[in-house]
Design an enzyme around this catalytic site. Structure first.
Site, short mmCIF file in Angstrom:
data_model
loop_
_atom_site.label_atom_id
_atom_site.label_comp_id
_atom_site.label_asym_id
_atom_site.label_seq_id
_atom_site.Cartn_x
_atom_site.Cartn_y
_atom_site.Cartn_z
N ASP A 97 0.82 -1.10 0.01
CA ASP A 97 0.03 -0.12 0.02
C ASP A 97 0.85 1.29 -0.16
OD1 ASP A 97 -1.77 2.00 0.38
OD2 ASP A 97 -2.34 1.35 2.35
N ASP A 138 -1.61 5.72 -5.31
CA ASP A 138 -1.69 4.70 -4.18
C ASP A 138 -2.28 3.15 -4.56
OD1 ASP A 138 -2.85 3.33 -1.73
OD2 ASP A 138 -4.73 4.58 -1.62
#
Ligand SMILES: *[C@@H]1O[C@H](CO)[C@@H](O)[C@H](O)[C@H]1NC(C)=O
Ligand SMILES: *[C@@H]1O[C@H](CO)[C@@H](O)[C@H](O)[C@H]1NC(C)=O
Ligand SMILES: *[C@@H]1O[C@H](CO)[C@@H](O)[C@H](O)[C@H]1NC(C)=O
Ligand SMILES: *[C@@H]1O[C@H](CO)[C@@H](O)[C@H](O)[C@H]1NC(C)=O
Ligand SMILES: *[C@@H]1O[C@H](CO)[C@@H](O)[C@H](O)[C@H]1NC(C)=O
Length: 426
Positions: free
Chosen positions: A127, A311
């Protein structure tokens, strides 16, 4: 052989430990790297994993932002939902339950990570939008861990608790995850980091976990780390001193194996040249300016200065309400739908326009065929409708998730504080 080598190091490290060196100042010792390493990324493209409404819901919670759908007459209904979809939507509304609902999955890219000695193998979601490395653990109630492999610190010979330390990720609606912190040996590919801080979940709330992974490895900048009383370094911030270049790359593909590469850029994984933009990352994100966008050939400029965050932990492309409205206005039958809480479009839509946007001085594109996200949600006037990959949020900070990475190879260049990308095949 390898085992006893590690045990020798452990004795040395335990000795270092008692001197009480603050964790965040101590570089996790890295072995085996020799300048670079790579780790395969698996994409579980099972249809059951594509859950657009859940993906949108997860993203707005993670980012603490609001959806920015049109209101009044512009927000439509009338969709006859598939049974499985209405069950999932019900679970979404019931987000207070602590169990990670099996139906609530969203597409996940995971890498294999070994923690502890002997190694416990977990599937971890990388992430770039957070900086905590946390895992499902044996101290959680079993109701939270049924579909996950948990890390059990008692089974690792080298786990060491950081007494007095804790971590906590809390969202505005009260949901989140938290627990204690320890250090242990962490292996990613051939890289072994000794004394990597590992955050063990004690409790997690449901929608927070979209399923399909046993934890999250945050690779944003360490200043975002949630551990207190002192922050801990991310996995990358520990290995980067052993790399030829302080960077990692993301090569995420649709229904095919990709990779995260550390320390080098593999020119076989993209077409053309990598285009870089400096980071606007006072906040610690992989963030850059993004002031305009194009729907097909029509160019639009955001009314206010805007940025976007790269992201990998978000699935969709979250843009301004105007951008979403302008895009779907070109798609026959598309509508902002109140039942699923997002834009939907006929699953059979063809010749959808390309959506482009600037990443600093450069332009990135998402081909129209990639805007149909997942499978059918239900029917409207006999036509099957799907969730759109582009969805609207409030504010001036947009989020470019996996929809971006599925088409673009990305370079997270920590050492030079810049972000680069180049297209690859879908
Ligand atoms: C990766 O590291 C190895 C040494 O382990 C080296 O031989 C190789 O050239 C490096 N590859 C790249 C692309 O830097
Ligand atoms: C992919 O996801 C499906 C549905 O969630 C699951 O049943 C299956 O085991 C997963 N496959 C792998 C290889 O993880
Ligand atoms: C680890 O440290 C935390 C924080 O001080 C403490 O609450 C917890 O009981 C410790 N766990 C173990 C197994 O000692
Ligand atoms: C689109 O608009 C932006 C901002 O006004 C401008 O910088 C850019 O050159 C334009 N792009 C094209 C392709 O017209
Ligand atoms: C580069 O582009 C060609 C032609 O579009 C495509 O076939 C190839 O797979 C691409 N290479 C990579 C590494 O994506």
């Amino acid at each position: 052989m390898r085992y006893s080598f590690k045990l020798t190091l452990i004795l040395v490290l335990s000795a270092v430990c008692v001197t009480g060196v603050p964790v965040e100042l101590e570089s996790g010792t890295t072995v085996n790297v020799n300048g670079n390493f790579s780790i395969p990324v698996t994409h579980n493209a099972s249809a059951a994993n594509h859950n657009g409404p859940q993906a949108f819901h997860n993203a707005i919670k993670k980012w603490g932002i609001a959806k920015n759908l049109p209101s009044g007459d512009y927000l439509k209904g009338g969709l006859v939902l598939d049974n499985v979809v209405s069950k999932r939507l019900f679970n979404l509304v019931q987000d207070t339950s602590v169990t990670a609902t099996p139906g609530s999955r969203d597409v996940q890219y995971t890498i294999p990570v070994n923690i502890g000695i002997p190694a416990q193998a977990l599937k971890i979601n990388v992430d770039t939008g957070s900086a905590d490395f946390w895992v499902f653990s044996s101290s959680q109630p079993t109701s939270q861990t049924t579909s996950h492999t948990t890390f059990n610190p008692k089974k690792s010979l080298v786990y060491s608790n950081l007494t007095g330390y804790s971590w906590s990720i809390q969202y505005a609606d009260g949901s989140g995850a938290s627990g204690e912190v320890g250090v242990d040996t962490v292996e990613v590919g051939k890289a072994t980091v000794l004394r990597q801080a590992v955050e063990l979940a004690k409790t997690v709330s449901s929608g927070f976990i979209s399923g399909g992974n046993d934890g999250i490895m945050g690779l944003a900048f360490g200043k975002l780390n949630s551990v207190s009383p002192r922050q801990v370094r991310t996995f990358f911030e520990n290995v980067m001193y052993s790399l030829s270049n302080k960077l990692f790359t993301a090569y995420l593909r649709h229904s095919a194996q990709g990779s995260y590469d550390f320390g080098y850029i593999d020119s076989k994984k993209y077409n053309g040249t990598i285009k870089y933009t400096p980071l606007a990352n006072a906040n610690g994100f992989w963030e850059f300016t993004s002031n305009y966008y194009k729907v097909g050939e029509t160019n639009y400029t955001h009314p206010e200065a805007s940025t976007a965050v790269a992201d990998t932990g978000t699935s969709l492309l979250l843009v301004s309400s105007d951008a979403a409205k302008n895009y779907y206005a070109t798609v026959p039958g598309a509508q902002a739908n109140s039942q699923v809480g997002g834009y939907i479009l006929p699953c059979t839509s063809r010749s959808l326009p390309t959506f482009s946007f600037n990443v600093g001085p450069n332009i990135a594109s998402i081909g129209g065929q990639n805007i149909i996200y997942g499978t059918t949600l239900g029917k409207l006037n006999g036509v099957s409708y799907c969730f759109g990959a582009i969805q609207p949020i409030s504010g001036n900070q947009f989020i470019f998730g996996d929809i971006f990475f599925k088409q673009n190879f990305a370079v997270f260049d920590y050492g030079n504080a810049r972000f680069g990308f180049a297209p690859h095949d879908y």
